[in-house]
Design a protein around this motif. Sequence first.
Motif, PDB file in Angstrom:
ATOM      1  N   ILE A 127      37.996  28.382  32.140  1.00 15.43           N
ATOM      2  CA  ILE A 127      36.963  29.045  32.367  1.00 15.43           C
ATOM      3  C   ILE A 127      37.094  30.568  32.255  1.00 15.43           C
ATOM      4  O   ILE A 127      37.801  31.178  32.721  1.00 15.43           O
ATOM      5  CB  ILE A 127      36.893  28.863  33.909  1.00 15.43           C
ATOM      6  CG1 ILE A 127      36.904  27.403  34.375  1.00 15.43           C
ATOM      7  CG2 ILE A 127      35.574  29.457  34.623  1.00 15.43           C
ATOM      8  CD1 ILE A 127      35.532  26.486  34.085  1.00 15.43           C
ATOM      9  N   TYR A 128      36.189  31.133  31.443  1.00 15.49           N
ATOM     10  CA  TYR A 128      36.427  32.477  30.882  1.00 15.49           C
ATOM     11  C   TYR A 128      35.255  33.080  31.777  1.00 15.49           C
ATOM     12  O   TYR A 128      34.119  32.788  31.905  1.00 15.49           O
ATOM     13  CB  TYR A 128      35.909  32.641  29.620  1.00 15.49           C
ATOM     14  CG  TYR A 128      37.136  32.348  28.550  1.00 15.49           C
ATOM     15  CD1 TYR A 128      38.211  33.067  28.429  1.00 15.49           C
ATOM     16  CD2 TYR A 128      37.182  31.072  28.219  1.00 15.49           C
ATOM     17  CE1 TYR A 128      39.140  32.984  27.626  1.00 15.49           C
ATOM     18  CE2 TYR A 128      38.463  30.693  27.344  1.00 15.49           C
ATOM     19  CZ  TYR A 128      39.330  31.959  27.220  1.00 15.49           C
ATOM     20  OH  TYR A 128      40.498  31.397  26.553  1.00 15.49           O
ATOM     21  N   THR A 129      35.747  34.280  32.449  1.00 16.67           N
ATOM     22  CA  THR A 129      35.002  34.884  33.491  1.00 16.67           C
ATOM     23  C   THR A 129      35.144  36.527  33.367  1.00 16.67           C
ATOM     24  O   THR A 129      35.760  36.768  32.585  1.00 16.67           O
ATOM     25  CB  THR A 129      34.978  34.569  34.935  1.00 16.67           C
ATOM     26  OG1 THR A 129      34.244  34.997  35.740  1.00 16.67           O
ATOM     27  CG2 THR A 129      36.466  34.187  35.376  1.00 16.67           C
ATOM     28  N   ASP A 130      34.373  37.300  34.194  1.00 18.34           N
ATOM     29  CA  ASP A 130      34.528  38.757  34.152  1.00 18.34           C
ATOM     30  C   ASP A 130      35.870  39.079  35.261  1.00 18.34           C
ATOM     31  O   ASP A 130      35.831  40.505  35.523  1.00 18.34           O
ATOM     32  CB  ASP A 130      33.290  39.380  34.599  1.00 18.34           C
ATOM     33  CG  ASP A 130      32.514  38.890  35.642  1.00 18.34           C
ATOM     34  OD1 ASP A 130      33.056  38.047  36.360  1.00 18.34           O
ATOM     35  OD2 ASP A 130      31.749  39.515  36.096  1.00 18.34           O
ATOM     36  N   VAL A 131      36.496  38.220  35.918  1.00 20.72           N
ATOM     37  CA  VAL A 131      37.483  38.593  36.844  1.00 20.72           C
ATOM     38  C   VAL A 131      38.895  38.008  36.096  1.00 20.72           C
ATOM     39  O   VAL A 131      38.847  37.193  35.425  1.00 20.72           O
ATOM     40  CB  VAL A 131      37.482  38.176  38.056  1.00 20.72           C
ATOM     41  CG1 VAL A 131      36.382  38.761  38.805  1.00 20.72           C
ATOM     42  CG2 VAL A 131      37.341  36.633  38.216  1.00 20.72           C
ATOM     43  N   PRO A 132      40.162  38.554  36.546  1.00 18.51           N
ATOM     44  CA  PRO A 132      41.276  38.254  35.675  1.00 18.51           C
ATOM     45  C   PRO A 132      41.752  36.975  36.136  1.00 18.51           C
ATOM     46  O   PRO A 132      42.596  36.430  35.413  1.00 18.51           O
ATOM     47  CB  PRO A 132      42.304  39.333  36.059  1.00 18.51           C
ATOM     48  CG  PRO A 132      41.759  40.163  37.299  1.00 18.51           C
ATOM     49  CD  PRO A 132      40.106  39.651  37.269  1.00 18.51           C
ATOM     50  N   GLY A 133      41.238  36.142  37.070  1.00 20.07           N
ATOM     51  CA  GLY A 133      41.552  34.951  37.587  1.00 20.07           C
ATOM     52  C   GLY A 133      41.488  34.764  39.046  1.00 20.07           C
ATOM     53  O   GLY A 133      40.492  35.504  39.732  1.00 20.07           O
ATOM     54  N   GLU A 182      40.139  24.427  49.496  1.00 17.77           N
ATOM     55  CA  GLU A 182      40.425  24.899  50.981  1.00 17.77           C
ATOM     56  C   GLU A 182      39.859  26.452  51.034  1.00 17.77           C
ATOM     57  O   GLU A 182      39.297  26.805  52.027  1.00 17.77           O
ATOM     58  CB  GLU A 182      41.567  24.735  51.590  1.00 17.77           C
ATOM     59  CG  GLU A 182      41.962  23.300  51.855  1.00 17.77           C
ATOM     60  CD  GLU A 182      41.351  22.892  53.135  1.00 17.77           C
ATOM     61  OE1 GLU A 182      40.360  23.314  53.555  1.00 17.77           O
ATOM     62  OE2 GLU A 182      41.964  21.600  53.662  1.00 17.77           O
ATOM     63  N   LEU A 183      39.976  27.213  49.764  1.00 15.46           N
ATOM     64  CA  LEU A 183      39.510  28.663  49.913  1.00 15.46           C
ATOM     65  C   LEU A 183      38.137  28.612  49.159  1.00 15.46           C
ATOM     66  O   LEU A 183      37.746  29.783  48.741  1.00 15.46           O
ATOM     67  CB  LEU A 183      40.462  29.308  48.946  1.00 15.46           C
ATOM     68  CG  LEU A 183      41.839  29.677  49.383  1.00 15.46           C
ATOM     69  CD1 LEU A 183      42.760  30.253  48.580  1.00 15.46           C
ATOM     70  CD2 LEU A 183      41.750  30.833  50.510  1.00 15.46           C
ATOM     71  N   ALA A 184      37.440  27.572  49.260  1.00 10.44           N
ATOM     72  CA  ALA A 184      36.226  27.755  48.732  1.00 10.44           C
ATOM     73  C   ALA A 184      35.319  28.778  48.969  1.00 10.44           C
ATOM     74  O   ALA A 184      34.624  29.406  47.768  1.00 10.44           O
ATOM     75  CB  ALA A 184      35.312  26.231  48.951  1.00 10.44           C
ATOM     76  N   SER A 185      35.265  29.210  50.246  1.00 11.02           N
ATOM     77  CA  SER A 185      34.363  30.393  50.529  1.00 11.02           C
ATOM     78  C   SER A 185      35.117  31.728  49.649  1.00 11.02           C
ATOM     79  O   SER A 185      34.186  32.570  49.538  1.00 11.02           O
ATOM     80  CB  SER A 185      34.284  30.709  51.813  1.00 11.02           C
ATOM     81  OG  SER A 185      35.586  30.934  52.580  1.00 11.02           O
ATOM     82  N   LEU A 186      36.320  31.721  49.190  1.00  8.80           N
ATOM     83  CA  LEU A 186      36.734  32.943  48.775  1.00  8.80           C
ATOM     84  C   LEU A 186      36.602  32.742  47.201  1.00  8.80           C
ATOM     85  O   LEU A 186      36.133  33.582  46.486  1.00  8.80           O
ATOM     86  CB  LEU A 186      38.433  32.955  48.961  1.00  8.80           C
ATOM     87  CG  LEU A 186      39.191  33.557  47.980  1.00  8.80           C
ATOM     88  CD1 LEU A 186      38.624  35.103  48.070  1.00  8.80           C
ATOM     89  CD2 LEU A 186      40.583  33.635  48.060  1.00  8.80           C
ATOM     90  N   GLY A 187      36.909  31.319  46.495  1.00 16.05           N
ATOM     91  CA  GLY A 187      36.556  31.341  45.500  1.00 16.05           C
ATOM     92  C   GLY A 187      35.442  30.737  44.669  1.00 16.05           C
ATOM     93  O   GLY A 187      35.189  30.758  43.392  1.00 16.05           O
ATOM     94  N   ALA A 188      34.590  30.661  45.456  1.00 18.70           N
ATOM     95  CA  ALA A 188      33.380  30.036  45.092  1.00 18.70           C
ATOM     96  C   ALA A 188      32.643  30.829  43.959  1.00 18.70           C
ATOM     97  O   ALA A 188      31.830  30.571  43.238  1.00 18.70           O
ATOM     98  CB  ALA A 188      32.423  29.614  46.259  1.00 18.70           C
ATOM     99  N   LYS A 189      32.634  32.105  44.268  1.00 24.79           N
ATOM    100  CA  LYS A 189      32.148  33.019  43.152  1.00 24.79           C
ATOM    101  C   LYS A 189      32.819  32.832  41.923  1.00 24.79           C
ATOM    102  O   LYS A 189      32.068  33.075  40.659  1.00 24.79           O
ATOM    103  CB  LYS A 189      31.909  34.329  43.720  1.00 24.79           C
ATOM    104  CG  LYS A 189      30.950  34.505  44.721  1.00 24.79           C
ATOM    105  CD  LYS A 189      31.280  35.869  45.503  1.00 24.79           C
ATOM    106  CE  LYS A 189      31.644  35.610  46.940  1.00 24.79           C
ATOM    107  NZ  LYS A 189      32.877  36.351  47.617  1.00 24.79           N
ATOM    108  N   VAL A 190      33.907  32.479  42.037  1.00 25.62           N
ATOM    109  CA  VAL A 190      34.589  32.353  40.609  1.00 25.62           C
ATOM    110  C   VAL A 190      34.832  30.973  39.947  1.00 25.62           C
ATOM    111  O   VAL A 190      34.635  31.055  38.787  1.00 25.62           O
ATOM    112  CB  VAL A 190      36.042  32.928  40.876  1.00 25.62           C
ATOM    113  CG1 VAL A 190      36.929  32.787  39.477  1.00 25.62           C
ATOM    114  CG2 VAL A 190      36.282  34.010  41.591  1.00 25.62           C
ATOM    115  N   LEU A 191      34.678  30.020  40.680  1.00 26.68           N
ATOM    116  CA  LEU A 191      34.862  28.681  40.476  1.00 26.68           C
ATOM    117  C   LEU A 191      33.996  27.582  41.273  1.00 26.68           C
ATOM    118  O   LEU A 191      33.994  27.901  42.433  1.00 26.68           O
ATOM    119  CB  LEU A 191      36.224  28.384  40.441  1.00 26.68           C
ATOM    120  CG  LEU A 191      36.524  27.350  39.474  1.00 26.68           C
ATOM    121  CD1 LEU A 191      36.263  27.332  37.933  1.00 26.68           C
ATOM    122  CD2 LEU A 191      38.453  27.125  39.611  1.00 26.68           C
TER     123      LEU A 191
END
Length: 600
Positions: free
Chosen positions: A173-179, A204-213
Amino acid sequence: MALIVQKYGGTSVGSIERIQAVAQRVKQTVQAGSSVVVVVSAMGKTTDGLVKLAYDISPSPNRREMDMLLSTGEQVTIALLSMALQELGQPAISMTGGQVGIVTEAEHTRARILSIETERIERYLAEGKVVVVAGFQGTSSLDELEITTLGRGGSDTSAVALAAALTADCCEIYTDVPGILTTDPRIVPDAQLMSEITSDEMLELASLGAKVLHPRAVEIARNYGVLLVVRSSWTDEPGTRVVSPLPQPRSLAGLEIAHPVDAVEFDLDQAKVALLRVPDRPGIAARLFGEIATQDLDVDLIIQSIHEANTNDIAFTVTQNSLTRAEAVAEAIAPALRHVLDPAAGEAEVLVERKIAKVSIAGAGMIGRPGVAATLFSTLADAGINIQMISTSEVKVSCAVDAADCDRAIAALCHTFQVSSSPVVAPVRSTLAPVRGAALDLKQARLAIRQVPDRPGMAAKIFRLLADRNISVDMIIQSQRCRWVNGVATRDIAFTVTQLDAEDAQALLQGAAQDWGMGEVMVDRAIAKVSIVGMGMVGCPGVAGQMFEALAQEGINIQMIATSEIKISCVVPEEDGVKALKAVHAAFKLSGAERITVPA
Ligand code: ASP
Ligand code: MG
């Protein structure tokens, strides 16, 4: 030959130059010896622009036409990227979701994927072509060819589903953050990049990671064992690997909808300790669980419910052979808490329950499907089983019930969800850092229903009512304290929902309150939820105590607590949210020296 699915998000294909840079990267991957399927998003903010056009015409645009409109964004990108590849001398062909045969439910604007044809893609790959597929879209059936979309952010889901169907070696998944970072770097500037995380932790971290993935993408990766790599499209850094333990092989039929619940888990070796009427002020949970940790006792579920008369109830479970020691700790602390009490509130009291069982349903598919928890509650209610404690996380709902009811509960749940049961495996002390990441959610509101009659079926009714309105519930906590109202035993039930749903939920419940014999329904929007997540906290005593201590040191009052095996969440006052996140992030040494810059 290896097969790699690469997905490029909107900013990665936001201009002609960027599309050309993507084409270079794709070509290099082919030259390194892999077959490549590329999934792309619409360019930059195209989708937002299209949404705006629709709302300029109608306040409630027709959902079918909305899909017709939004799906055009990705179609622009696939054509341009194919052309860019061809310019580089790399044979390529673009395909819409419908041309691939990505079949979805007929639910416009939020369809789930049912199946994916692989034959046509495989044929083009065999001819040496790169296949460029439009993300975010599918078709309702192979005859009707109605265009559907998967919901905002859905091209991650398209990519992982394709990787699963093609049994690709990995999905990048290529995105604009490093991971994936340990927390949100806009709030905590010294957040660190993680080199690896499990899909369970990620969910479990969905609320953190949802913007990335997109969480649905993680769900598919977990269910089909797809290796995911999240990395920056601007650099060659390796990014974050999202790994999944080898799952049970499962059919691709009904891909996203087949089994919202994977397993019914149970643990018969649980005992409960509850402290009633402890003072509602910072430091109490820290003190109790600090003491528990010095005894090296491993607590499993912890819940703290809403309070009345400035007191809280805290309940937790331990293994049955630790009960005596846990009870002693609680009894020793209770008197020390008394002198600070409002005398009118009565004295802190310790209650124990020697033999209880924990039954849980687990599965990534319950995210965004509120009916699943409601079905759990109604299944237990129909079996005449009373629920003593409820604790929820993104991918698990656990209920403490009387040990004598455990077998019946398991049988009923396995039947309802069509799965097999498994005992919870005894925790192995892990060498991993106990906490991997921390998240803050400022978009939730808390609802509390006072005086819900304490009998089987009430939780079922409440959460079915909300589920039928498609309202997803996050933390659910039932109070320990029983109050007698007109000869009926009652408990309070509190839960959180997104703020957007709060008013609706309150109105619905208030409407039913009288008929169901419940009291007032209250809403508090000024809350924040802070969570810590990590596989390594399983079997590692003291983690909860450390989190509560970090909050206590900042003078932050904890309003609610809920836990799963790999997550602890606290509701705190909204104005303390950012401070709370910083405090726990630092307490678990997640911060580092490296500054990671991310676009705003
Ligand atoms: N273009 C769609 C959106 O902006 C899908 C995606 O980018 O994942 O939501
Ligand atoms: Mg995205």
